[in-house]
Design a protein around this motif. Structure first.
Motif, short mmCIF file in Angstrom:
data_model
loop_
_atom_site.label_atom_id
_atom_site.label_comp_id
_atom_site.label_asym_id
_atom_site.label_seq_id
_atom_site.Cartn_x
_atom_site.Cartn_y
_atom_site.Cartn_z
N TRP A 117 0.74 -1.37 -0.17
CA TRP A 117 0.04 0.00 -0.24
C TRP A 117 0.49 1.72 0.10
N GLN A 118 2.26 1.53 0.78
CA GLN A 118 2.15 2.10 1.20
C GLN A 118 3.98 2.36 0.03
N LYS A 119 3.51 1.34 -1.60
CA LYS A 119 5.03 1.32 -2.94
C LYS A 119 3.55 2.48 -3.61
N LYS A 120 1.87 2.69 -3.28
CA LYS A 120 1.68 2.86 -4.33
C LYS A 120 1.69 4.25 -4.32
N THR A 121 1.50 5.23 -6.02
CA THR A 121 2.50 6.31 -6.41
C THR A 121 0.39 6.98 -4.84
N PRO A 122 1.23 8.35 -5.75
CA PRO A 122 -0.46 8.91 -5.42
C PRO A 122 -1.84 9.10 -6.71
N LEU A 123 -1.13 9.17 -7.56
CA LEU A 123 -2.66 8.65 -8.50
C LEU A 123 -2.86 7.76 -8.10
N GLU A 124 -2.65 6.37 -8.04
CA GLU A 124 -2.80 5.70 -7.64
C GLU A 124 -4.03 5.59 -6.75
N TRP A 125 -3.67 6.11 -5.24
CA TRP A 125 -4.27 6.57 -4.34
C TRP A 125 -5.90 7.09 -4.52
N LEU A 126 -5.33 8.42 -5.92
CA LEU A 126 -6.55 8.82 -6.10
C LEU A 126 -7.67 8.22 -6.26
N THR A 127 -7.37 7.19 -6.97
CA THR A 127 -8.67 5.75 -7.38
C THR A 127 -9.16 5.29 -6.67
N TYR A 128 -9.08 5.48 -5.10
CA TYR A 128 -9.91 5.07 -4.49
C TYR A 128 -10.62 6.28 -3.48
N MET A 129 -11.07 7.61 -4.39
CA MET A 129 -11.02 8.39 -3.47
C MET A 129 -12.30 9.03 -3.83
N ASN A 130 -13.16 8.84 -3.10
CA ASN A 130 -15.23 8.73 -3.09
C ASN A 130 -15.07 6.80 -3.20
N LYS A 131 -14.83 6.29 -2.71
CA LYS A 131 -15.49 4.57 -2.74
C LYS A 131 -15.48 4.67 -1.56
N GLU A 132 -16.39 3.26 -0.69
CA GLU A 132 -16.57 3.36 0.03
C GLU A 132 -15.66 1.74 0.07
N VAL A 133 -14.54 1.02 0.94
CA VAL A 133 -13.62 0.63 1.08
C VAL A 133 -13.45 -0.48 2.41
#
Length: 213
Positions: free
Chosen positions: A48-64
């Motif tokens: 999870w920490q190795k992901k890029t900010p753009l990859e993290w952005l895809t989780y925005m406004n998602k229920e997880v």
């Protein structure tokens, strides 16, 4: 440097329930920063920490559903992911219509599974969660109209401006941002000369608009 992720609000909290992988607090009308209280990462970085900010952005406004260390599990709507620590800020609707906020520490995250994507109503709730009451007086349509009008006016005057990611923030020449409702005092920049000039332009623009009413 902004990476297109919403800022974490700042203030102090009381009544924080702690665990080694998350902090959970009730959301107030203008929820402040969740204190992370000095947890340290040990060992190698997680996937999870190795992901890029753009990859993290895809989780925005998602229920997880987040699986964390020691078999802890958390579920909620992703408000933001801190680009430095990879901490996840989750919002969880309560029966009384309010939201509780939980912060899952990035180094403890083992897996994140997307459960659902937010509809328009939930997106608006999440967007307004940290918004000052003054901003909440404006409807989504009013904010969009103000943004489009100012953006068009700046472009007409040959000032480079673009929208910043999926947010409602305008970015001028990559060095100045303008937040809703797009007044002079909503401008932010470390360059005082550019800040002063753009604020002056916006004050003149708004004054002319008032004269036309």
């Amino acid at each position: 440097m902004s990476l297109g992720l919403p800022p974490t609000p700042a203030a102090s909290w009381t009544g924080v329930a702690r665990s080694e992988s998350a902090l959970v607090v009730p959301a107030a009308s203008a929820p402040p920063r969740v204190p992370f209280l000095g947890f340290q990462q040990v060992g190698n970085m997680s996937e999870w920490q190795k992901k890029t900010p753009l990859e993290w952005l895809t989780y925005m406004n998602k229920e997880v559903t987040v699986l964390a260390a020691e078999k802890h599990q958390y579920q909620g709507w992703v408000l933001t992911v801190d680009p430095v620590s990879a901490n996840i800020l989750l919002a969880h609707p309560l029966e009384n219509g309010k939201m509780s906020i939980s912060a899952v520490l990035g180094h403890a995250v083992q897996d994140v599974e997307i459960v659902a994507e937010a509809g328009d109503e939930m997106k608006e709730k999440l967007a307004h969660l940290f918004m000052p009451e003054e901003r909440q007086r404006y409807s989504q349509e009013e904010v969009e109209r103000k943004k489009t009008s100012l953006k068009d006016w700046l472009e007409t005057n040959h000032i480079p401006v673009k929208e910043q990611g999926e947010s409602q923030t305008l970015c001028v020449a990559g060095v100045l941002t303008i937040d809703p409702p797009y007044r002079a005092e909503d401008c932010h920049s470390s360059n005082e000369i550019i800040l002063s000039r753009i604020q002056g332009l916006i004050q003149g623009y708004l004054a002319r608009q008032q004269c036309q009413l």
